[in-house]
Design a protein around this motif. Sequence first.
Motif, PDB file in Angstrom:
ATOM      1  N   SER A   1       0.834  -1.204   0.000  1.00 55.52           N
ATOM      2  CA  SER A   1       0.000   0.000   0.000  1.00 55.52           C
ATOM      3  C   SER A   1       0.874   1.261   0.000  1.00 55.52           C
ATOM      4  N   PHE A   2       2.048   1.177   0.627  1.00 55.81           N
ATOM      5  CA  PHE A   2       2.989   2.303   0.597  1.00 55.81           C
ATOM      6  C   PHE A   2       3.464   2.554  -0.833  1.00 55.81           C
ATOM      7  N   ILE A   3       3.883   1.494  -1.520  1.00 55.64           N
ATOM      8  CA  ILE A   3       4.354   1.635  -2.911  1.00 55.64           C
ATOM      9  C   ILE A   3       3.212   2.118  -3.803  1.00 55.64           C
ATOM     10  N   LYS A   4       2.024   1.589  -3.587  1.00 56.61           N
ATOM     11  CA  LYS A   4       0.862   2.021  -4.363  1.00 56.61           C
ATOM     12  C   LYS A   4       0.601   3.514  -4.127  1.00 56.61           C
ATOM     13  N   GLY A   5       0.726   3.949  -2.886  1.00 56.19           N
ATOM     14  CA  GLY A   5       0.538   5.365  -2.567  1.00 56.19           C
ATOM     15  C   GLY A   5       1.580   6.246  -3.239  1.00 56.19           C
TER      16      GLY A   5
ATOM     17  N   ASN B   1       3.173   5.470  -6.027  1.00 56.68           N
ATOM     18  CA  ASN B   1       2.857   5.425  -7.461  1.00 56.68           C
ATOM     19  C   ASN B   1       1.687   6.344  -7.820  1.00 56.68           C
ATOM     20  N   GLU B   2       0.740   6.469  -6.912  1.00 54.03           N
ATOM     21  CA  GLU B   2      -0.443   7.294  -7.173  1.00 54.03           C
ATOM     22  C   GLU B   2      -0.309   8.711  -6.612  1.00 54.03           C
ATOM     23  N   GLN B   3       0.851   9.016  -6.093  1.00 50.67           N
ATOM     24  CA  GLN B   3       1.174  10.337  -5.550  1.00 50.67           C
ATOM     25  C   GLN B   3       0.244  10.778  -4.427  1.00 50.67           C
ATOM     26  N   HIS B   4      -0.040   9.885  -3.519  1.00 47.38           N
ATOM     27  CA  HIS B   4      -0.814  10.253  -2.335  1.00 47.38           C
ATOM     28  C   HIS B   4       0.087  11.029  -1.384  1.00 47.38           C
ATOM     29  N   PRO B   5      -0.344  12.189  -0.944  1.00 48.27           N
ATOM     30  CA  PRO B   5       0.475  12.967  -0.008  1.00 48.27           C
ATOM     31  C   PRO B   5       0.836  12.186   1.260  1.00 48.27           C
ATOM     32  N   ALA B   6      -0.071  11.340   1.736  1.00 49.26           N
ATOM     33  CA  ALA B   6       0.216  10.557   2.944  1.00 49.26           C
ATOM     34  C   ALA B   6       1.393   9.609   2.704  1.00 49.26           C
ATOM     35  N   ALA B   7       1.497   9.056   1.505  1.00 44.19           N
ATOM     36  CA  ALA B   7       2.609   8.159   1.181  1.00 44.19           C
ATOM     37  C   ALA B   7       3.928   8.940   1.133  1.00 44.19           C
ATOM     38  N   TYR B   8       3.890  10.147   0.606  1.00 46.12           N
ATOM     39  CA  TYR B   8       5.103  10.968   0.575  1.00 46.12           C
ATOM     40  C   TYR B   8       5.483  11.448   1.972  1.00 46.12           C
TER      41      TYR B   8
ATOM     42  N   LYS C   1       8.076  13.847 -11.686  1.00 49.09           N
ATOM     43  CA  LYS C   1       8.131  12.884 -12.788  1.00 49.09           C
ATOM     44  C   LYS C   1       7.122  11.750 -12.637  1.00 49.09           C
ATOM     45  N   LYS C   2       6.357  11.783 -11.541  1.00 49.83           N
ATOM     46  CA  LYS C   2       5.342  10.764 -11.287  1.00 49.83           C
ATOM     47  C   LYS C   2       5.951   9.361 -11.409  1.00 49.83           C
ATOM     48  N   MET C   3       7.019   9.166 -10.670  1.00 47.34           N
ATOM     49  CA  MET C   3       7.751   7.902 -10.716  1.00 47.34           C
ATOM     50  C   MET C   3       6.850   6.753 -10.264  1.00 47.34           C
ATOM     51  N   ARG C   4       7.065   5.587 -10.866  1.00 51.60           N
ATOM     52  CA  ARG C   4       6.308   4.383 -10.513  1.00 51.60           C
ATOM     53  C   ARG C   4       7.289   3.268 -10.177  1.00 51.60           C
ATOM     54  N   PHE C   5       6.938   2.495  -9.168  1.00 50.48           N
ATOM     55  CA  PHE C   5       7.804   1.420  -8.695  1.00 50.48           C
ATOM     56  C   PHE C   5       6.996   0.130  -8.571  1.00 50.48           C
ATOM     57  N   LEU C   6       7.669  -0.996  -8.829  1.00 48.75           N
ATOM     58  CA  LEU C   6       6.995  -2.287  -8.786  1.00 48.75           C
ATOM     59  C   LEU C   6       6.978  -2.903  -7.389  1.00 48.75           C
ATOM     60  N   SER C   7       8.041  -2.669  -6.639  1.00 46.23           N
ATOM     61  CA  SER C   7       8.155  -3.310  -5.333  1.00 46.23           C
ATOM     62  C   SER C   7       8.967  -2.430  -4.397  1.00 46.23           C
ATOM     63  N   LEU C   8       8.915  -2.761  -3.115  1.00 48.71           N
ATOM     64  CA  LEU C   8       9.679  -2.016  -2.126  1.00 48.71           C
ATOM     65  C   LEU C   8      11.188  -2.166  -2.351  1.00 48.71           C
ATOM     66  N   PRO C   9      11.688  -3.386  -2.652  1.00 53.43           N
ATOM     67  CA  PRO C   9      13.140  -3.483  -2.899  1.00 53.43           C
ATOM     68  C   PRO C   9      13.610  -2.637  -4.090  1.00 53.43           C
TER      69      PRO C   9
END
Length: 146
Positions: free
Chosen positions: A7-11, A13-20, A59-67
């Motif tokens: 959910s952190f990585i998803k946040g 990826n979706e640019q949720h302020p809470a995740a940042y 750049k709206k970076m996207r990541f597949l996994s935490l590692p």
Amino acid sequence: MNEEKSSFIKGINEQHPAAYHQLYNEYYKALVLYAINFLSSQQAAEDIVQDLFATMWEKKMRFLSLPSFRTYLYNSIRNASLNYLKHQNVESLYLERLATLIEKSQKKKIPMKKKYTDYYFVLSINCQHAAGKYSYYIWMEKRMKK
């Protein structure tokens, strides 16, 4: 735990302020310390980490996994730190060369208009962009050969 990480990585990826906000809380200090290992300047290290976070957002970076995310963070900090050091080296070499050229011009009594001397002195002190410095170096070198 795995659900929390995804959910952190998803946040991110979706640019949720809470995740940042979580990114800042969990990684900021560690990344600054990692950058300090290269730079030995806390201010520069903090700037590099802040630039990375801003770049990720812009750049709206996207990541597949935490590692892969963690690898990206640390590799980015390492590369930015090394680039910073390389830039610092270029600036110091330029300033040394500029001082030598000014000294030579004074020995050869090449007249320089005061406004140009003052302008380029301020440029060198403020460490403006390397391209501007390089063009001045070429200009000065051509002037010395005349």
